[in-house]
Design a protein around this motif. Structure first.
Motif, PDB file in Angstrom:
ATOM      1  N   ILE A 165       0.839  -1.205   0.000  1.00 16.65           N
ATOM      2  CA  ILE A 165       0.000   0.000   0.000  1.00 16.65           C
ATOM      3  C   ILE A 165       0.867   1.245   0.000  1.00 16.65           C
ATOM      4  N   GLN A 166       1.921   1.206   0.866  1.00 14.56           N
ATOM      5  CA  GLN A 166       2.826   2.344   0.881  1.00 14.56           C
ATOM      6  C   GLN A 166       3.494   2.543  -0.478  1.00 14.56           C
ATOM      7  N   LYS A 167       3.909   1.404  -1.108  1.00 13.98           N
ATOM      8  CA  LYS A 167       4.539   1.500  -2.424  1.00 13.98           C
ATOM      9  C   LYS A 167       3.592   2.150  -3.421  1.00 13.98           C
ATOM     10  N   THR A 168       2.367   1.642  -3.420  1.00 13.25           N
ATOM     11  CA  THR A 168       1.386   2.187  -4.364  1.00 13.25           C
ATOM     12  C   THR A 168       1.115   3.657  -4.083  1.00 13.25           C
ATOM     13  N   ILE A 169       0.924   3.941  -2.794  1.00 10.08           N
ATOM     14  CA  ILE A 169       0.620   5.325  -2.440  1.00 10.08           C
ATOM     15  C   ILE A 169       1.810   6.227  -2.740  1.00 10.08           C
ATOM     16  N   GLY A 181       4.143   5.635  -5.001  1.00  5.74           N
ATOM     17  CA  GLY A 181       4.209   5.796  -6.455  1.00  5.74           C
ATOM     18  C   GLY A 181       3.193   6.806  -6.941  1.00  5.74           C
ATOM     19  N   TRP A 182       1.997   6.678  -6.392  1.00  7.79           N
ATOM     20  CA  TRP A 182       0.957   7.645  -6.775  1.00  7.79           C
ATOM     21  C   TRP A 182       1.355   9.053  -6.389  1.00  7.79           C
ATOM     22  N   LEU A 183       1.916   9.160  -5.172  1.00  4.45           N
ATOM     23  CA  LEU A 183       2.349  10.485  -4.726  1.00  4.45           C
ATOM     24  C   LEU A 183       3.486  11.009  -5.595  1.00  4.45           C
ATOM     25  N   MET A 184       4.448  10.105  -5.965  1.00  2.00           N
ATOM     26  CA  MET A 184       5.556  10.559  -6.801  1.00  2.00           C
ATOM     27  C   MET A 184       5.072  10.935  -8.209  1.00  2.00           C
ATOM     28  N   ARG A 185       4.138  10.101  -8.748  1.00  2.00           N
ATOM     29  CA  ARG A 185       3.588  10.465 -10.064  1.00  2.00           C
ATOM     30  C   ARG A 185       2.849  11.799  -9.987  1.00  2.00           C
ATOM     31  N   LYS A 186       2.123  11.922  -8.893  1.00  2.00           N
ATOM     32  CA  LYS A 186       1.411  13.187  -8.732  1.00  2.00           C
ATOM     33  C   LYS A 186       2.401  14.341  -8.604  1.00  2.00           C
ATOM     34  N   LYS A 187       3.492  14.076  -7.868  1.00  2.00           N
ATOM     35  CA  LYS A 187       4.511  15.105  -7.715  1.00  2.00           C
ATOM     36  C   LYS A 187       5.184  15.389  -9.052  1.00  2.00           C
ATOM     37  N   TYR A 188       5.474  14.312  -9.868  1.00  2.00           N
ATOM     38  CA  TYR A 188       6.095  14.498 -11.181  1.00  2.00           C
ATOM     39  C   TYR A 188       5.186  15.299 -12.101  1.00  2.00           C
ATOM     40  N   MET A 189       3.876  14.978 -12.060  1.00  2.00           N
ATOM     41  CA  MET A 189       2.959  15.727 -12.913  1.00  2.00           C
ATOM     42  C   MET A 189       2.912  17.188 -12.508  1.00  2.00           C
ATOM     43  N   ARG A 190       2.956  17.400 -11.181  1.00  2.00           N
ATOM     44  CA  ARG A 190       2.980  18.797 -10.738  1.00  2.00           C
ATOM     45  C   ARG A 190       4.268  19.474 -11.181  1.00  2.00           C
ATOM     46  N   MET A 191       5.408  18.748 -11.096  1.00  2.00           N
ATOM     47  CA  MET A 191       6.683  19.335 -11.512  1.00  2.00           C
ATOM     48  C   MET A 191       6.702  19.572 -13.014  1.00  2.00           C
TER      49      MET A 191
END
Length: 1887
Positions: free
Chosen positions: A809-813, A815-825
């Motif tokens: 769950i942490q990995k998924t979350i 990853g989701w957070l990093m993807r979300k962060k990448y999209m924001r960046m």
């Protein structure tokens, strides 16, 4: 010990022979010995283990690397961070025990631990005791209780109620849970129970046994209201005073063992008790060690020595007596012995020990103290004597009633008997002291036995005992440095108890396995039967001891040698110490104990000289011989007196009488023999019952609160068998799960395809995959059984799975957070690029613009330079040209100028010549003019000089000085100007003169003449200058004065300005001060306003609280009254049954059912209650014996309370009488204000007298008519006499009705006037008050009168406060009063004349109407007249009241006359009836038809229905039966209008009121109230019935108010409804009765819904998982809690909501008032919140984060239900606030100080105790949750220490909010109501 091999099948404990060399530590290690073989894979890195430690017993450590088989050393790290190498035992290769996961630490049941061993048990107990402040813990079937040495608030009645009816595993461990389990099993299994409480001295055994008995007394109640439970509890202070003492370990140590059997009847209510005692420590009477005391009773006597009744005992301070001063510690801190003495005496009185017997007991005890002070003087080495007239012995003999000489002789001598003769031999001083002490111990032991016998008699059941629960309070295993006979007997008893405990544990295990159908085989276990055989078998220790006691020269040494010869090297459990020949060692189940043989024989004999006993038996003191009546003869003439500690005796409750032939054998029984027999009897009793075990642990030896000593705790755990229980549990299958619980907990380990519909098969499939070794678990019918450690293994797998899932769950979350962060960046980068590129484009455009601008600038700059250079060249050229051209022009100009000047010279020369000629001519003319003007000026100057010398001129000059100065100044200025112009002319002239000197030489003479003229002119100028100078001086003087004046003006102006500025500053300061003051005033006014508003709000709240408290007290009194009334009915029924049935039986009515009779209702019931004692006195004497003494005492106490209340009311009435007498005296001093009242009074009296005379005349006429003739035609119908008789009867009946109406009107007016005018100091006439007081014989009437007086006083105070003061002219008011009275008199005479002309019926109605109108007008008139003068108005009201009293007396006389006349009429009517019957027999039917019949008045039927119902008097019971008793609420609620029975009853009351029939009204209302009470008593547990009658009672009450005629209740009525108001009767008192009845019905309704909701609340709100999967079930131990998974039989939140819907719909169908529904809903929600919170506070397993989430969700569902029903404003949500805050407390963060502050501010509805309790109970369900630190809890306590709240832990779930019934008028018109035929009310008719 031999251990059999472990087989593949499950095993059950069996037996083994004990191994002598095995220690307690090794025995406890066996519990996890088998784990090592199978759990070595658990010893991996970071695994935690326990290692032995000499200080802390066990220490926790962590593995630093994995363990591999064959390793000899473990790499460990201790908790303090120190690394350690732990060497394994090379022989056993045993690994250290594993530590349980943190999630299991702190469990309620030790058997719930996955790893069962000593360190786990010790750590779990320590965590619960130190961190969570929990003193109780389950260990399988044992309750472990640790003494906190601190008073805890966990034993109140609220806690008892919380545990009552609960399953043992559902609540936290508690002594109440054990007691409830015993009580429940007794009722369920029909089997007697025992609670065995054991432990060291000071561990809390006595307190635990006391609380268990208190629980039984509270829960079961008494069967006969005999307060047996109070007597059982009252036995504790008595037994503690005579059997408890202070020791070094305990201030209240029980020095005896006791077994109390509490008896119950078939309904399981306490009916009696029985007590057996064991092991009384008699030696404490004569000897106490340092810092110890004798028994409490001695010190209580010494502390109470100053009491008058104790003067004869001649007692003193405890330090005076030898028997109480040896310990040197006569006082216990915090204990008042004098108060304890009072409690002891009260307990003796309650148990039926009379005062005379009590004084006898104290007399004997005092004698023992004085006996201890008896001293002996040695004659020689073999004899001694008592000093002559020895005071202690004298006092002893006086108290005991024996001869001094005889007692002194036998204290120093003994009798020796041989076969032929008897010798008297003196004894030594040492033997005499021992004999004295033996006598004291013997007396005390017999007194102890006598008291226990009498206590048992007082507790003896009067009816047959059905079952009992025994409570055993006995010593635990003891081992000291020196162990003697006492410790031997105690440990022998504990060996027997341990054997019984082991057998019971094995039996339970066997039953459990057989129940679950699990195959099992026996394993060997430690059996202590060999140890018991060593002690009690033939040739055992006791047998050899008894044999040695029989030997003439037996000694301790010879007995020791016999022990060595018999058992040494033959029994593995018997050893001999190496360094001693007078001791022996026995290996007990708990430890080895070394016993010293010294003193065993003497203590076993326990002898006393028979001659001393005979002296005491011959005492004149009756109680003393009674102590020795049934004692056994224990002495032989040759036996010696004992010495040392002789503590042992057994006191049978009813000793069997010895047969004559057995006397010689009985006296040979030793203490050991007696103790063995009593112990066998005890074991037989325990084996015949179901035992429950409580093991008390002493945490430290210093009595420090909540301090845990691991060494001491381990010793006691080993000694009390707790670790043995753990070992036995660990040997089998200690962990047990139901299939549903296993599935719920380990669902995460299953895949979706593994989940089947069959839970059992699903669990089997999963377990086969998870655990490969099938021997580690077994499947039962309903449970899965696991070996020790398997649950920890499953928990590890579960934790790993959850950890993996968390990681995923942490990995998924993440990853989701990093993807979300990448999209924001990325989005930010694109945005930045866009902005940068735009910036660059703008910069390039700017560059282009700048380049273009630079080119333009360069263009213009270059153009400028070229232009400038051209311009400079051009300018130079032009300059050159200009210079050249100028030179040429100047040359030309010079030439032209010369030419011009030449012309000018010529012109001027020619002009000069011409002017010269003209000048000579002009000067001549001017000279002539000057001469003439000089002559004229001289003349003028002369005149001016003359004028200047004159005074008038001077004055004139000075008058206009300033103006003249100004004029002169101007003249001077003008002259100066002229002078300047002259000077200029002169200069011009001189210039011309100089220039023309040469030209004018020829005119010298003429110039000289002109010079002379100039000189004369200059002289004149000088004179003028002098005059100007003079004028200047004057001007300067004037200017100086002006300047001084200006300076003074400036100075004055400056001062004025300075003063003005100062004034302005002061003004500004004053303004600022004014503004400041205004601001302060405004602030003060605002603050005062706010404070007043706040104070007003607070006072309003306080008044509301006081009102609610008053309502609550009143409603509680009603509840208590209904209970007592119900009890009275039950007693009456029981007495009827006792009369009718030969054998008396007990019938108990549920306390929730109430007859609800009101104390305001009927005197008939009161008289029945009064007659009850008389009827009871008339019963036979044998029935009197059946009455319980305590009931009589309770009634007597109640009577005394009522007497006190009566006395207080009597005193109050006496004070009121004195005030009334003083007021009457003042009234007599004042002139009477009678006026028109006397006229009206006399007129009324004349009317009554005339009417009385008229009645007498009519009676005389009737008598004459009856006596004139007896002919048939005279008495026949239609005859004159008959008609006269009918007319007379009609008129008399009408007159009676009139009199009744007048009496009722006057009575009602009298009551209203009485209530309205009674002031504080002038109440009423004293004589009337005395008569009323004499009439009020009943205490209830006095109480009612007192309440009425209080209400009247309140009314008067409110009236006096509301009256306004005014001072009008008294004379005018009196005149107006006289005028109005005259007019009223004329009007009354006219009305009287009109009434006399009307028929009788109309006359009555008109007179009543006129009377009412007159009284109303009169009251209104006087009220308006005296509105501004309250004193006059008060005097008027008093006079009117007196007049009313006089009229009442006259009316009573008239009423008596009317009753007398009515009786005469009845007699005459009877005679007439007899005549009619005789006449009718003689007349044929035809004659009757032919006779003319007098026309009868047929009343005309009303066209319109008046909203009244008429019924006959004999149909009243039928009406009540059909409308109340047999009415089914469901049919009425569904098919008919709500409240129909109430409307019907009210319409019947209206008709009775219309008829003015007070008897009918009273009878109907009485029958209605009684009928409602009967139907509620019969069907009081049916919610629909109670709700239906609550609704109808309230509607009936509202109808009585709505149609009462009072203005306050008529505001919402229609005109038609106002016409239906009651006209004749004021039913205010009945309204109060109905209101009380409604309160009682409401309370019954609350009890009914509470009984319905109670089973649902805990299951639905706490246990059921509304949100599935949020919380997992933790592992549980042997005490299984109720499953939280919803089965078919369990309740859920939906069940609660459905029930709430049902309640609400039923109440709405019955037409209950909306406000009342809100109050019921508020009460329901309070019950839900209180019960839920109380269970949460008592259940550790419910205090978790996930459970808080469940609770909040459940509460939100309840709030949603409130919103759906529009009940959010009912106050129900606020009652759930404590539960909501508790749920929030479970969920909030609990770490930092900020969290603590947030918790303190958030939990304002919870008490400090509740907050701390929740934090202590908070338990993580998963490994990812964290426990609450102790430091955080202390921080919370520090922050909340200033909060003032209740120390009570639990909420009062039985609390009922005070109910109110707001007036709710009905819009339904009475005339529109139709009565359905289904009600069966055809006998009533509409009017």
């Amino acid at each position: 010990m031999d251990m059999c091999s472990v087989e593949t099948e499950p095993v059950l404990p069996g037996k083994e022979t004990p191994a002598a060399s095995e220690s307690a530590e090794n025995s406890c290690c066996r519990s996890y010995g088998m784990e090592i073989e199978v759990l070595d894979y658990m010893y991996v890195k970071y695994a935690r283990v326990w290692i032995p430690d000499p200080e802390e017993v066990w220490k926790s450590a962590e593995l630093l690397k994995d363990y591999k088989p064959g390793d000899k050393v473990l790499q460990l790290r201790l908790e303090e961070g120190k690394d350690l190498e732990y060497s394994l035992d090379p022989k056993t290769k045993e690994l250290p025990p594993l530590r349980n996961p943190d999630i299991l630490v702190g469990e309620n049941d030790l058997t719930a631990l996955s790893y069962l061993h000593e360190p786990a048990v010790l750590h779990n107990l320590k965590v619960r005791f130190i961190d969570s402040k929990l003193i109780y813990t389950y260990c399988g079937i044992v309750l472990v209780a640790i003494n906190p040495y601190e008073q805890l608030p966990i034993y109140g009645e609220d806690i008892i109620n919380a545990y009552s009816g609960q399953n043992m595993g559902d609540m936290d461990p508690h002594i109440f849970a054990v007691a409830e389990e015993a009580y429940k099993q007794m009722a369920r299994d029909e089997r007697n129970q025992s609670i065995i409480v054991s432990g060291e001295s000071g561990a809390g055994k006595t307190v635990s046994a006391k609380y268990a008995m208190r629980y039984f007394a509270t829960v079961s109640g008494s069967a006969s209201e005999a307060n047996v439970e109070e007597k059982v509890l009252a036995s504790n202070p008595i037994m503690e005073s005579i059997g408890n003492a202070k020791t070094t370990r305990n201030d209240n140590s029980s020095r005896f063992g006791k077994y109390i059997e509490i008896g119950f009847d078939k309904r399981y209510r306490i009916i009696g008790a029985n007590m057996r005692t064991y092991l009384l420590e008699k030696s404490r009477v004569v000897f106490q060690a340092e810092e110890e005391r004798n028994y409490h009773i001695f010190y209580q006597l010494c502390a109470s020595a100053a009491l008058p009744e104790f003067k004869t005992l001649r007692l003193g301070n405890a330090n005076y007596f030898h028997y109480t001063k040896q310990g040197g510690s006569p006082v216990i801190d915090g204990v008042d012995d004098a108060k304890e003495m009072v409690n002891t005496r009260q307990a003796c009185t309650l148990l039926g020990i009379s005062d005379s017997y009590q004084m006898g007991i104290f007399r004997i005890l005092a004698g023992i103290l004085h006996l201890g002070n008896v001293e002996f003087a040695s004659r020689d080495s073999d004899s001694c004597t008592v000093p002559p007239k020895h005071e202690p012995l004298t006092i002893f003999c006086d108290l005991m009633g024996v001869e001094y000489e005889e007692m002194a002789h036998w204290l120093c001598h003994r009798k020796l008997a041989t076969a032929t003769e008897t010798y008297i031999k003196p004894i030594s001083k040492l033997h005499a002291i021992n004999a004295r002490d033996a006598l004291a111990k013997h007396i005390y032991a017999n007194l102890f036995n006598w008291i226990v016998d009498h206590v048992n008699k007082a507790l003896h059941a009067t009816v047959k005992q059905h079952s009992f629960i025994g409570v055993l309070d006995i010593y635990g295993f003891e081992t000291f440095e020196i162990n003697s006979f006492e410790q031997f007997c105690i440990n022998y008893a504990n060996e027997k108890l341990q054997q019984q405990f082991n057998m019971h544990v094995f039996k339970l295990e066997q039953e459990e396995y057989m129940k679950e159908q699990i195959p099992w085989t026996l394993i060997d276990f430690y059996d202590n039967q060999p140890c018991i055989n060593l002690i009690e078998a033939k040739m055992g220790v006791l047998d050899l001891l008894d044999e040695e006691c029989k030997m003439p020269k037996g000694s301790d040494d010879s007995w020791a040698q016999k022990l060595y010869n018999t058992h040494l090297n033959k029994c593995a459990l018997f050893e001999k110490p190496r360094m001693s020949n007078k001791a022996f060692i026995i290996k007990h189940f708990a430890d080895k104990v070394e016993y010293q043989c010294e003193g065993f024989l003497e203590k076993n004999k326990d002898t006393v000289y028979e001659e001393q006993i005979r002296v005491l038996k011959s005492s004149k003191f009756k109680l003393l011989p009674e102590l020795f009546q049934d004692e056994e003869k224990v002495l032989s003439p040759t036996s010696a007196a004992p010495s040392g500690r002789v503590p042992l005796t057994r006191m049978p409750v009813k000793p069997a009488k010895a047969r004559p032939g057995q006397a010689s054998k009985e006296h040979k029984k030793t203490v050991g023999h007696q103790f063995r027999n009593s112990l066998h009897l005890l074991m037989e009793t325990l084996n015949a019952t179901t035992p429950h075990y409580v093991r008390c642990i002493k945490p430290n030896d210093f009595k420090f609160p909540f301090t845990f000593d691991e060494k001491r705790a381990v010793q006691q755990l080993r000694a009390c068998g707790v670790l043995e229980t753990i070992r036995i549990s660990a040997a089998g299958f200690p962990s047990r799960w139901t299939y549903q619980e296993f599935f719920s907990r380990y669902r995460v380990l299953m895949k979706q395809r593994d989940v089947l519909g069959d839970r059992k098969q699903t669990c089997k499939n999963v377990l086969e995959k998870l655990i490969q070794d099938k021997d580690k678990y077994q499947f039962g019918k309903t449970k899965i059984f696991f070996r020790a450690g398997q649950v920890a293994y499953l928990e590890k797998i579960r934790a790993d799975k959850l950890r993996a899932a968390c990681i995923r769950i942490q990995k998924t979350i993440r990853g989701w957070l990093m993807r979300k962060k990448y999209m924001r960046m990325r989005k930010a980068a694109i945005t930045i690029q866009r902005h940068v590129r735009g910036y660059q484009a703008r910069c390039y455009a700017k560059f282009l613009r700048r380049t273009r601008a630079a080119i333009t600038i360069q263009k213009f700059q270059r153009m400028y330079v070229v232009r400038k250079r051209y311009q400079s060249m051009r300018d130079a050229t032009i300059a050159l040209q200009a210079l050249l051209r100028g030179y040429m022009v100047r040359n030309k100009y010079q030439m032209m100028l010369r030419e011009h000047k030449s012309v000018v010279i010529q012109k001027h020369v020619r002009g000069w010549l011409a002017r010269r000629r003209y000048g000579r001519t002009l000067r001549a003319i001017i000279y002539l003019q000057c001469c003439y003007r000089r002559m004229m000026a001289k003349r003028e100057l002369k005149k001016l000089k003359i004028e200047a010398r004159s005074v008038e001129r001077y004055k004139k000059l000075h008058i206009g000085l300033e103006n003249k100065i100004m004029q002169l100044q101007r003249k001077i200025d003008e002259q100066n100007k002229e002078y300047k112009s002259l000077l200029e002319k002169m200069t011009t002239l001189e210039a011309t003169y100089t220039t023309e000197t040469e030209k004018l030489r020829s005119d010298v003479e003429r110039l000289r003449l002109s010079e002379e003229e100039a000189r004369s002119a200059s002289s004149r100028v000088l004179s003028l200058q002098e005059e100007i100078a003079k004028l200047r001086t004057e001007l300067h003087h004037t200017q100086a004065e002006k300047k001084s004046i200006e300076e003074r003006a400036d100075k004055y102006k400056h001062e004025t300005e300075q003063l003005v500025s100062e004034l302005k500053e002061q003004n500004s300061l004053l303004k600022t001060e004014k503004e400041e003051l205004n601001r302060r005033i405004h602030d003060q006014a605002r603050e005062i306003t706010e404070s007043m508003e706040k104070k007003l709000v607070e006072e309003t709240k306080q008044l509301e609280l006081d009102l609610n408290d008053e309502r609550l007290r009143y409603q509680n009194l009603l509840n208590e009254f209904s209970r007592l009334e119900e009890r009275y009915d039950d007693l009456k029924d029981e007495m009827n049954l006792m009369v009718s049935i030969p054998k008396p039986g007990h019938k108990r009515t549920d306390s929730t059912h109430s007859s609800n009779e009101s104390e305001y209702t009927f005197s008939s019931e009161i008289t029945e209650a009064e007659d009850l004692p008389l009827r009871m006195e008339q019963e036979p004497s044998e029935k009197k014996a059946a009455l319980d003494m305590s009931l009589f005492l309770k009634l007597q106490k109640r009577v005394s309370e009522l007497e006190q209340e009566k006395q207080s009311l009597q005193d109050e009435l006496d004070r009121k009488e004195e005030q009334a007498l003083r007021a009457k005296a003042k009234e007599e001093e004042r002139p009477p204000i009678r006026g028109a009242e006397l006229e009206y009074e006399s007129l009324k009296r004349q009317e009554l007298e005339s009417e009385n005379k008229k009645l007498k005349n009519e009676l005389n006429e009737l008598q004459k008519a009856l006596t004139e003739t007896r002919a048939p035609e005279v008495t026949a119908p239609g005859a004159p006499a008959y008609r006269v008789l009918l007319d007379q009867l009609t008129s008399v009946s009408e007159e009676l009705e009139v009199r009744k109406e007048e009496v009722l009107i006057l009575r009602s007016q009298l009551v209203s006037q009485k209530e309205a005018i009674q002031p504080k100091h002038t109440m009423t006439d004293a004589t009337i008050l005395l008569e009323d007081v004499q009439k009020m014989k009943d205490k209830g009437e006095i109480a009612q009168a007192y309440i009425g007086l209080k209400e009247t006083n309140r009314l008067l105070e409110s009236q006096l406060q509301s009256q306004r003061k005014s001072h009008e002219n008294e004379l005018e008011s009196l005149r107006g009063e006289i005028q109005s009275l005259k007019e009223e008199n004329n009007r009354q005479q006219q009305l009287l004349a009109q009434n006399l002309q009307l028929p009788p019926e109309a006359r009555i109605e008109a007179s009543l109407q006129h009377e009412i109108t007159r009284l109303t007008n009169e009251n209104l008139f006087y009220e308006e007249l005296y509105a501004d003068d309250p004193k006059k108005y008060q005097l008027y009201r008093i006079s009117l009241y007196k007049r009313m009293i006089d009229l009442m007396e006259q009316l009573e006389k008239q009423d008596k006359t009317v009753r007398k006349l009515k009786k005469q009429l009845k007699v005459f009517a009877k005679k007439i009836g007899e005549l009619e019957v005789g006449q009718m027999e003689n007349i044929s039917p035809g004659q009757i038809i032919d006779e003319p019949i007098r026309p009868v008045n047929i009343p005309r039927k009303e066209k319109d229905f008046q909203g009244m119902l008429e019924y006959k008097k004999e149909d009243e019971q039928k009406l009540v039966k059909n409308l109340i008793l047999e009415l089914k609420p469901r049919g009425v609620a569904v098919n008919l209008i709500p409240g129909l029975p109430a409307y019907i009853l009210f319409m019947c009351v209206r008709h009775a009121d219309y008829l003015n029939d007070d008897q009918k009204v009273r009878s109907l209302l009485t029958s209605t109230i009684n009928g409602i009470k009967k139907v509620l008593k019969k069907r009081g547990d049916d919610f629909e019935t109670v709700s239906f009658w609550l609704s109808n009672t309230c509607r009936f009450l509202h109808c009585l108010k709505q149609y009462s005629g009072e203005e306050g209740f008529m505001k919402h009525n229609t005109p038609r409804q106002n016409e239906h108001c009651l006209t004749n009767f004021d039913l205010a008192e009945y309204r109060q009765v109905l209101s009380d009845l409604a309160i009682q019905i409401y309370q019954q309704l609350v009890r009914v819904l509470e009984n319905i909701l109670q089973p649902m609340i805990v299951s639905g709100m706490l246990e059921h998982e509304t949100i599935q999967g949020v919380s997992g079930v933790k592992p549980t131990g042997l005490r299984k809690r109720t499953s939280s998974i919803a089965d078919e039989g369990t309740y859920t939140l939906d069940s609660i909501i459905r029930q709430l819907n049902s309640f609400h719909s039923v109440m709405c169908q019955h037409g209950m008032d909306p406000e009342l529904i809100k109050q019921v809903v508020k009460q329901m929600f309070y019950i839900i919140g209180a019960v839920t919170l109380n269970n949460l506070l008592l259940r550790k397993d419910m205090c978790s984060w996930s459970k808080g989430m469940q609770i909040r969700y459940n509460v939100s569902q309840l709030e949603e239900w409130l919103r759906d029903k529009n009940l959010m404003n009912s106050g129900a949500k606020e009652t759930l606030e404590p539960l909501i805050q508790a749920a929030q407390l479970l969920q909030v963060k609990k770490k930092t100080d900020e969290d603590a502050e947030a918790i303190c501010s958030m939990c304002n509805a919870l008490t400090t105790a509740q907050i701390v309790k929740v934090l202590n109970l908070y338990t993580p369900v998963n490994e990812f949750e964290e426990r609450v630190l102790v430091s955080f809890i202390r921080t919370i306590q520090v922050r909340l220490r200033d909060r003032k709240d209740s120390p009570q832990l639990l909420m009062d779930a039985k609390h009922i909010f005070p109910v109110t019934f707001p007036f709710n008028p009905s819009s339904l018109a009475l005339e529109t109501i139709q009565i359905p035929a289904s009600l069966g009310l055809g006998f009533i008719s509409r009017v």
